[in-house]
Design a protein around this motif. Structure first.
Motif, PDB file in Angstrom:
ATOM      1  N   PRO A 189      62.700  17.389  26.231  1.00  0.00           N
ATOM      2  CA  PRO A 189      62.117  17.917  25.189  1.00  0.00           C
ATOM      3  C   PRO A 189      61.631  16.559  25.536  1.00  0.00           C
ATOM      4  CG  PRO A 189      65.029  18.282  25.197  1.00  0.00           C
ATOM      5  CD  PRO A 189      64.148  18.653  26.922  1.00  0.00           C
ATOM      6  N   THR A 190      61.752  15.460  26.434  1.00  0.00           N
ATOM      7  CA  THR A 190      61.094  14.209  27.279  1.00  0.00           C
ATOM      8  C   THR A 190      59.244  15.133  26.735  1.00  0.00           C
ATOM      9  OG1 THR A 190      62.554  13.481  28.142  1.00  0.00           O
ATOM     10  CG2 THR A 190      59.871  13.107  28.386  1.00  0.00           C
ATOM     11  N   PHE A 191      59.386  16.700  27.604  1.00  0.00           N
ATOM     12  CA  PHE A 191      57.965  16.636  28.049  1.00  0.00           C
ATOM     13  C   PHE A 191      56.996  16.904  26.950  1.00  0.00           C
ATOM     14  CE2 PHE A 191      59.349  17.010  32.937  1.00  0.00           C
ATOM     15  CZ  PHE A 191      57.666  16.319  33.479  1.00  0.00           C
ATOM     16  N   PHE A 192      57.862  17.808  25.722  1.00  0.00           N
ATOM     17  CA  PHE A 192      57.270  18.467  25.230  1.00  0.00           C
ATOM     18  C   PHE A 192      57.320  17.414  24.045  1.00  0.00           C
ATOM     19  CE2 PHE A 192      58.476  20.614  20.862  1.00  0.00           C
ATOM     20  CZ  PHE A 192      57.793  21.209  20.661  1.00  0.00           C
ATOM     21  N   PHE A 193      57.594  16.229  24.093  1.00  0.00           N
ATOM     22  CA  PHE A 193      57.686  15.357  23.191  1.00  0.00           C
ATOM     23  C   PHE A 193      56.005  14.230  23.273  1.00  0.00           C
ATOM     24  CE2 PHE A 193      57.059  10.761  22.078  1.00  0.00           C
ATOM     25  CZ  PHE A 193      57.467  10.870  20.065  1.00  0.00           C
ATOM     26  N   PHE A 194      56.052  14.376  24.557  1.00  0.00           N
ATOM     27  CA  PHE A 194      54.608  13.705  24.281  1.00  0.00           C
ATOM     28  C   PHE A 194      53.004  15.211  24.615  1.00  0.00           C
ATOM     29  CE2 PHE A 194      57.754  10.394  26.637  1.00  0.00           C
ATOM     30  CZ  PHE A 194      57.487   9.398  26.087  1.00  0.00           C
ATOM     31  N   ALA A 195      53.396  16.477  25.374  1.00  0.00           N
ATOM     32  CA  ALA A 195      52.786  16.963  24.127  1.00  0.00           C
ATOM     33  C   ALA A 195      51.944  17.285  22.888  1.00  0.00           C
ATOM     34  CB  ALA A 195      52.955  18.359  24.929  1.00  0.00           C
ATOM     35  N   MET A 196      53.459  16.832  22.185  1.00  0.00           N
ATOM     36  CA  MET A 196      53.138  17.105  20.805  1.00  0.00           C
ATOM     37  C   MET A 196      52.138  15.888  19.973  1.00  0.00           C
ATOM     38  SD  MET A 196      53.687  19.812  19.911  1.00  0.00           S
ATOM     39  CE  MET A 196      53.443  19.840  18.051  1.00  0.00           C
ATOM     40  N   VAL A 197      52.677  14.424  20.942  1.00  0.00           N
ATOM     41  CA  VAL A 197      51.866  13.096  20.208  1.00  0.00           C
ATOM     42  C   VAL A 197      49.955  14.103  21.072  1.00  0.00           C
ATOM     43  CG1 VAL A 197      51.093  10.928  21.226  1.00  0.00           C
ATOM     44  CG2 VAL A 197      53.322  11.687  21.425  1.00  0.00           C
ATOM     45  N   PHE A 198      50.007  14.317  21.792  1.00  0.00           N
ATOM     46  CA  PHE A 198      48.689  14.532  22.062  1.00  0.00           C
ATOM     47  C   PHE A 198      48.060  15.207  21.101  1.00  0.00           C
ATOM     48  CE2 PHE A 198      49.790  12.437  25.906  1.00  0.00           C
ATOM     49  CZ  PHE A 198      48.607  11.815  25.981  1.00  0.00           C
TER      50      PHE A 198
END
Length: 220
Positions: A189-198
């Motif tokens: 979920p953390t990786f997904f969140f930061f990926a979605m930021v970009f």
């Protein structure tokens, strides 16, 4: 994810990424335009300077530039932008993003210049405009219109490349993700969140520049 937001300044890191992207884009646009003018200059020495800049920085890893800015310029040559280490690293990261991507902005603009018919430059000279005037009033405005899509691609690449700033200790999204992973362990979920930021930062730029490019395309 709730604990991550409570324990870490996630929004602050995202804001740093946005600041780096905006400052890097402004610097790259200004510097890239100057280099593009050198590239199309009628003076051979200026063209050589522009070509050398593009060939040097386009073939140099951005990570190397980031590390050089801190170890070489800041620590060895004492060229600090700020007395605070974190602010110093932030400003050097923004400067290196601008310097690196200026080479790509230059080439995008040069591709736009190539879309301007030669006859328009000749017509500008025939009415008495010098190189600077014809470039400013005739060629560059059309070059920007013709280069909107590639310029958008360069800006998107710059936003994604801002993650490289983490290697010199800048607390951006990538830097915070590294800290969270080290302290809390890897989390999808953390990786997904930061990926979605970009994705949120870059997708609108891609859609907007593509749409604008179609609207402003010069019909010949």
């Amino acid at each position: 994810m709730g604990d991550i937001f409570a324990d870490y300044d996630v929004l602050g890191a995202v804001w740093v990424t946005i600041q780096l992207s905006v400052l890097g884009t402004i610097g790259a646009m200004v510097l890239g335009t100057i280099i593009a003018v050198l590239r199309v200059s009628p003076v051979a020495v200026l063209r050589l300077l522009g070509t050398s800049y593009v060939n040097t920085f386009r073939n140099m890893p951005l990570t190397l530039l980031m590390v050089f800015s801190i170890l070489g310029l800041s620590f060895i040559l004492q060229l600090s932008v700020s007395d605070d280490f974190a602010r110093n690293a932030f400003w050097w990261a923004a400067i290196m993003l601008a310097i690196y991507h200026a080479a790509y902005i230059c080439e995008a603009l040069r591709s736009g210049v190539n879309t301007v018919p030669v006859g328009q430059a000749e017509a500008a000279r025939s009415i008495g405009l010098g190189f600077g005037q014809s470039l400013r009033e005739v060629i560059l405005p059309q070059a920007f219109r013709g280069a909107i899509a590639p310029l958008g691609s360069v800006i998107i690449a710059l936003i994604k490349n801002s993650t490289v700033a983490a290697v010199i200790g800048v607390g951006d999204s990538a830097g915070l993700l590294q800290v969270i992973t080290e302290n809390e362990g890897a989390s999808l979920p953390t990786f997904f969140f930061f990926a979605m930021v970009f994705v949120v930062l870059t997708l609108p730029i891609g859609l907007w520049t593509t749409s604008l490019s179609r609207k402003l395309s010069v019909k010949r």
